[in-house]
Design an enzyme around this catalytic site. Structure first.
Site, PDB file in Angstrom:
ATOM      1  N   ARG A 239       3.690   5.506 -14.791  1.00 43.09           N
ATOM      2  CA  ARG A 239       2.636   4.649 -14.555  1.00 43.09           C
ATOM      3  C   ARG A 239       1.769   4.716 -15.630  1.00 43.09           C
ATOM      4  NH1 ARG A 239      -1.598   5.371 -11.332  1.00 43.09           N
ATOM      5  NH2 ARG A 239      -0.877   6.600  -9.669  1.00 43.09           N
ATOM      6  N   HIS A 243      -2.963   2.960  -9.981  1.00 46.31           N
ATOM      7  CA  HIS A 243      -1.879   2.726  -8.840  1.00 46.31           C
ATOM      8  C   HIS A 243      -2.018   1.409  -8.574  1.00 46.31           C
ATOM      9  CE1 HIS A 243       0.191   2.978  -5.325  1.00 46.31           C
ATOM     10  NE2 HIS A 243      -0.960   2.438  -4.694  1.00 46.31           N
ATOM     11  N   TYR A 252      -8.205  11.776 -10.767  1.00 46.86           N
ATOM     12  CA  TYR A 252      -7.382  12.502 -10.335  1.00 46.86           C
ATOM     13  C   TYR A 252      -6.503  12.956 -11.535  1.00 46.86           C
ATOM     14  CZ  TYR A 252      -4.484   8.283  -9.481  1.00 46.86           C
ATOM     15  OH  TYR A 252      -4.011   7.031  -9.798  1.00 46.86           O
TER      16      TYR A 252
HETATM   17  C1  LIG Z   1       4.471   3.299   5.110  1.00 46.96           C
HETATM   18  C2  LIG Z   1       3.437   3.408   4.191  1.00 46.96           C
HETATM   19  N1  LIG Z   1       2.589   4.492   4.137  1.00 46.96           N
HETATM   20  C3  LIG Z   1       1.458   4.310   3.334  1.00 46.96           C
HETATM   21  C4  LIG Z   1       1.204   3.368   2.430  1.00 46.96           C
HETATM   22  C5  LIG Z   1      -0.164   3.376   1.413  1.00 46.96           C
HETATM   23  N2  LIG Z   1       0.588   3.688   0.015  1.00 46.96           N
HETATM   24  C6  LIG Z   1       0.693   2.592  -0.696  1.00 46.96           C
HETATM   25  S1  LIG Z   1       1.216   2.878  -2.146  1.00 46.96           S
HETATM   26  C7  LIG Z   1       1.700   4.428  -1.738  1.00 46.96           C
HETATM   27  C8  LIG Z   1       2.281   5.479  -2.799  1.00 46.96           C
HETATM   28  C9  LIG Z   1       3.746   5.080  -2.948  1.00 46.96           C
HETATM   29  O1  LIG Z   1       4.093   6.017  -3.948  1.00 46.96           O
HETATM   30  P1  LIG Z   1       5.521   5.848  -4.727  1.00 46.96           P
HETATM   31  O2  LIG Z   1       6.614   5.460  -3.655  1.00 46.96           O
HETATM   32  O3  LIG Z   1       5.864   6.561  -5.952  1.00 46.96           O
HETATM   33  O4  LIG Z   1       5.504   4.344  -5.607  1.00 46.96           O
HETATM   34  P2  LIG Z   1       4.684   3.887  -6.603  1.00 46.96           P
HETATM   35  O5  LIG Z   1       3.094   3.301  -6.157  1.00 46.96           O
HETATM   36  O6  LIG Z   1       4.191   4.983  -7.618  1.00 46.96           O
HETATM   37  O7  LIG Z   1       4.938   2.814  -7.655  1.00 46.96           O
HETATM   38  C10 LIG Z   1       1.106   4.744  -0.463  1.00 46.96           C
HETATM   39  C11 LIG Z   1       1.040   6.096   0.282  1.00 46.96           C
HETATM   40  C12 LIG Z   1       1.971   2.288   2.696  1.00 46.96           C
HETATM   41  N3  LIG Z   1       2.100   1.258   1.613  1.00 46.96           N
HETATM   42  N4  LIG Z   1       3.049   2.323   3.395  1.00 46.96           N
END
Ligand SMILES: Cc1ncc(C[n+]2csc(CCOP(=O)(O)OP(=O)(O)O)c2C)c(N)n1
Ligand SMILES: [Mg+2]
Length: 343
Positions: A239, A243, A252
């Site tokens: 990425r 985010h 971070y």
């Molecule tokens: C069930 C749930 N827990 C927490 C969140 C908050 N949240 C949004 S994105 C994220 C991180 C996801 O990381 P990843 O799976 O690596 O996907 P990326 O954003 O890097 O594409 C979190 C914890 C959420 N959307 N849904």
């Protein structure tokens, strides 16, 4: 690991020259969409946006390998895969502006973007089990992040897929981060691909910054899905941006010296350089492709600008057949707030 760029000529891959150029065209279109979405969000046009900059090669490669009848089950960051599958950009912009998904009424087999992490994975397996049960020859490809592999839904979905031989390709876009949590703190597994072993099927890694490598890897995985059952792909990508538009990555991470340069560089620039070396791309074609992408994005934004704003109360639709009392109360409150703003 599947790799193509700098190691093979296009002629040694499964791609025709036209297909190799199409991948570039789709990556540029995706990049233009992403750039514009960020700019629009900064202007207050939409409330929030999760950029996918850096992940174009993975998503475009995935879309390229899929048959028209295969289902795509995406996340909030999968806009490039949806666009490359043929979902109109105006649908994606409209969704971000508060409209229900897929305003155009297209009939492409694509699920809505899942925002609760990993919840789309059991849905994908359910689709796959139904496809197997009905013998309808459809495979399912679902996208998710590295962080999603720590969720219970991921493990339950993988388990069911393995037991029932569901024709599902689990494609993890390992972009190194789950918001501010780096991959090393996410899991003690050496690789994410390795997690497939526990569920009795194959896991593979692919260079996720190389659209040809991704397309080949996904095509193989879809063939396996049709023949015997699920496959897990770990696409090693990055990425490049924040985010979401609410995030400040400089809090971070400054850079990622641990990761190799091929992983943290710009995949669009890298693929463009490769095609130029291959003699398939020149300045004139690059300009033409960029202008075309720009015009497509302009038209999509204009289309959404001409739409009436969604009614605030619509957010309560399509969840319950009969809305519970508390939500009825909330809907009335939202509607009357909307009425008083208009007066
Ligand atoms: C069930 C749930 N827990 C927490 C969140 C908050 N949240 C949004 S994105 C994220 C991180 C996801 O990381 P990843 O799976 O690596 O996907 P990326 O954003 O890097 O594409 C979190 C914890 C959420 N959307 N849904
Ligand atoms: Mg991630």
């Amino acid at each position: 690991m599947h790799r193509a760029i700098a190691e093979r000529d296009v002629a040694e891959t499964a791609m025709t020259e036209d297909e190799a150029l199409d991948l570039y065209r789709e990556m540029v279109r995706a990049r233009e969409f992403d750039n514009r979405a960020l700019a629009l969000q900064r202007r207050g046009w939409m409330s929030g946006y999760p950029p996918f900059r850096g992940q174009e090669a993975t998503q475009v490669g995935v879309a390229h390998a899929m048959e028209q009848s295969d289902w795509l089950v995406p996340t909030y960051r999968s806009n490039a895969a949806q666009i490359a599958r043929g979902v109109p950009m105006s649908d994606l912009f409209a969704f971000r502006k508060g409209h229900a998904e897929f305003q155009s009424g297209h009939d492409i087999p694509v699920f809505p973007q899942a925002v609760p992490i990993a919840t789309q994975l059991p849905h994908a397996v359910g689709l796959g089990m139904a496809s197997r049960h009905r013998d309808d020859e459809t495979a399912i490809l679902t996208l998710f992040g590295d962080g999603a592999t720590s969720e219970g839904d991921f493990h339950e979905a993988m388990n069911f897929a393995g037991v029932f031989d569901a024709p599902v390709v689990f494609c993890c876009e390992n972009n190194g981060w789950a918001i501010s949590l780096p991959r090393e703190r996410q899991t003690a597994s050496e690789t994410i691909a390795g997690k497939a072993t526990a569920y009795g099927f194959e896991g593979v890694q692919v260079d996720g910054m190389d659209p040809i490598a991704v397309a080949e890897c996904v095509a193989d995985a879809l063939a396996t899905a049709h023949e015997s059952g699920p496959v897990l792909i770990e696409s090693l990508t990055y990425r490049l941006g924040a985010h979401t538009t609410s995030d400040d990555p400089s809090r971070y991470r400054e850079e990622d010296p641990e990761l190799p340069e091929w992983r943290t560089g710009d995949p669009v620039e890298r693929y463009e350089a490769y095609l130029r070396e291959q003699g398939l791309l020149d300045d004139e074609t690059v300009t033409e492709i960029r202008e075309d992408a720009d015009a497509t994005v302009d038209a999509a934004v204009e289309h959404v600008d001409a739409m009436a704003d969604p009614e605030p109360g619509e957010v309560f639709d399509h969840v319950y057949e009969r809305l519970p009392a508390e939500l009825q109360r909330q809907r009335s409150a939202v509607q009357s707030a909307g009425d008083s703003t208009q007066n």
